[in-house]
Enzyme design. Sequence first.
Site, PDB file in Angstrom:
ATOM      1  N   CYS A   1      57.489  26.054  50.355  1.00  0.00           N
ATOM      2  CA  CYS A   1      58.810  25.967  49.569  1.00  0.00           C
ATOM      3  C   CYS A   1      60.077  25.879  50.384  1.00  0.00           C
ATOM      4  O   CYS A   1      60.355  26.291  51.456  1.00  0.00           O
ATOM      5  CB  CYS A   1      58.614  27.537  49.313  1.00  0.00           C
ATOM      6  SG  CYS A   1      60.173  28.149  48.022  1.00  0.00           S
TER       7      CYS A   1
ATOM      8  N   CYS B   1      12.794  45.956  23.417  1.00  0.00           N
ATOM      9  CA  CYS B   1      14.187  46.289  23.146  1.00  0.00           C
ATOM     10  C   CYS B   1      15.047  46.237  24.629  1.00  0.00           C
ATOM     11  O   CYS B   1      16.312  45.895  24.518  1.00  0.00           O
ATOM     12  CB  CYS B   1      14.563  47.472  22.380  1.00  0.00           C
ATOM     13  SG  CYS B   1      13.738  48.835  23.490  1.00  0.00           S
TER      14      CYS B   1
ATOM     15  N   HIS C   1      14.814  54.054  23.187  1.00  0.00           N
ATOM     16  CA  HIS C   1      15.188  52.593  22.395  1.00  0.00           C
ATOM     17  C   HIS C   1      16.533  52.277  22.954  1.00  0.00           C
ATOM     18  O   HIS C   1      17.660  52.826  22.985  1.00  0.00           O
ATOM     19  CB  HIS C   1      15.108  52.823  20.950  1.00  0.00           C
ATOM     20  CG  HIS C   1      15.343  51.466  19.975  1.00  0.00           C
ATOM     21  ND1 HIS C   1      14.713  50.539  20.259  1.00  0.00           N
ATOM     22  CD2 HIS C   1      16.239  50.961  19.474  1.00  0.00           C
ATOM     23  CE1 HIS C   1      14.942  49.464  19.423  1.00  0.00           C
ATOM     24  NE2 HIS C   1      16.212  49.891  18.985  1.00  0.00           N
TER      25      HIS C   1
END
Length: 506
Positions: free
Chosen positions: A46, A168, A460
């Site tokens: 810079c 599942c 589940h």
Amino acid sequence: MSPAGCSHVNGFKVDNWKQNLRVIYQCFVWSGSAETRKRKAKSCICHMCGAHLNRLHSCLHCVFFGCFSKKHIHEHAKNKRHNLAIDLLYGGIYCFVCQDYIYDKDMEQIAKEEQRKAWKLQGIGEKYSMWEPTKRELELLRHNPKRRKITANCTIGLRGLINLGNTCFMNCIVQALTHTPLLRDFFLSDRHKCEMQSNSCLVCEMSQLFQEFYSGHRSPHIPFRLLHLVWTHARHLAGYEQQDAHEFLIAALDVLHRHCKDDNGKKANNPNHCNCIIDQIFTGGLQSDVTCQVCHGVSTTIDPFWDISLDLPGSSTPFWPLSPGSDGSVVNGDSHPSGATTLTDCLRRFTRPEHLGSSAKIKCSGCHSYQESTKQLTMKRLPIVACFHLKRFEHSAKLRRKITTYVSFPLELDMTPFMASSKESRMNGQYQQPVDSLNNDNKYSLFAVVNHQGTLESGHYTTFIRQHKDQWFKCDDAIITKASIKDVLDSEGYLLFYHKQFLEYE
């Protein structure tokens, strides 16, 4: 990035602008040769503060380098009325009038040509080339003018999965993975190059699965090939017994990781040095600091992780209070925080210093003897997708049970307080808000929640997934229903998937 070029580009396109732009890309952006890399390292600082970092940009109108983060390039643009600058890391063109990165076809073409040259000089094959339709493909496009448009209410990507018998646990993880944005983009852009037999490659099957999900078909998909491959490569999951969704997630990521190859064509067999898509998205770095109680010397190790497992109140593991109760009291250092437990509470406990005690002395390299010590875990590097595993299933010699403690989790999460760089903000285990809490690099958004209903013996799994920014759906095997944000946040939560809000592309 603005989708179209801006009028301010025309002010740059004069005289030898193409050659000038090529020189900038060759010398200060892509830097293909050793000479240009040395020049870039020496020259790219810079001009105001002398820094090498802070997102350096080069003015396209004159010779000036300036920090984007500290606004030094902005000051130059304002003072000199030089509207365009180039990002020296990624090569993007920024317009200070439009206040955005802009797209210009001519400039983009030059950038790609110079990038290809740099890769060739470095002996790197082109990572990915832009699709350019053949004559046959153009003909097909002309004869099929109808296009599918993605709208806010579009449900493309939503598809149920048939339960093949206590599967599942697999279906809920598949829903979470197929709605992981970067993973979806990878597979839908056909990036996987298989060098195995495709019928034994899990990555090939996942690629096909993504095509099925985003084909527009609404009938439930039957993932029998995926189940077969999982059974083949993760034998402990084979059979029709109930399995743990978290265990399946880790096994699936492991197999995908092993079947992937990184961009350099090296086998993905080292989690610390792998560029496969799985590690790019899911791998983070966990820092462990062990501090000697005598000499205060610190031993640091950094290990890769794909998920973070968090203890819950109600487990046999003491859950220390991390915020004072209404009376500020603590009973035996083992009482629970007053009110609801939050994900942040769990993370604070996870990153809190732990006294290892006299029964777990560690040999100190400074004292050259076994000493008591403290151990603290922090995040050295965050993954793009952070998966939090709430440890609801407790298994021990005396006890097997499910912990149903409600844990409140947010739609947006800031991980800055739990970074290794923020460690000094927690003095003696007391949480303090760090000064750099506004760091966008560490901010995440929730996009999937896996829940478990039932008991340890019989249960589940379902998944909430985010389709668009504020649209949520519940995936219960073959059935998909609209869900509200309240439904999501009120759910028990077992696996929480968060995606980084801001990404830096390489």
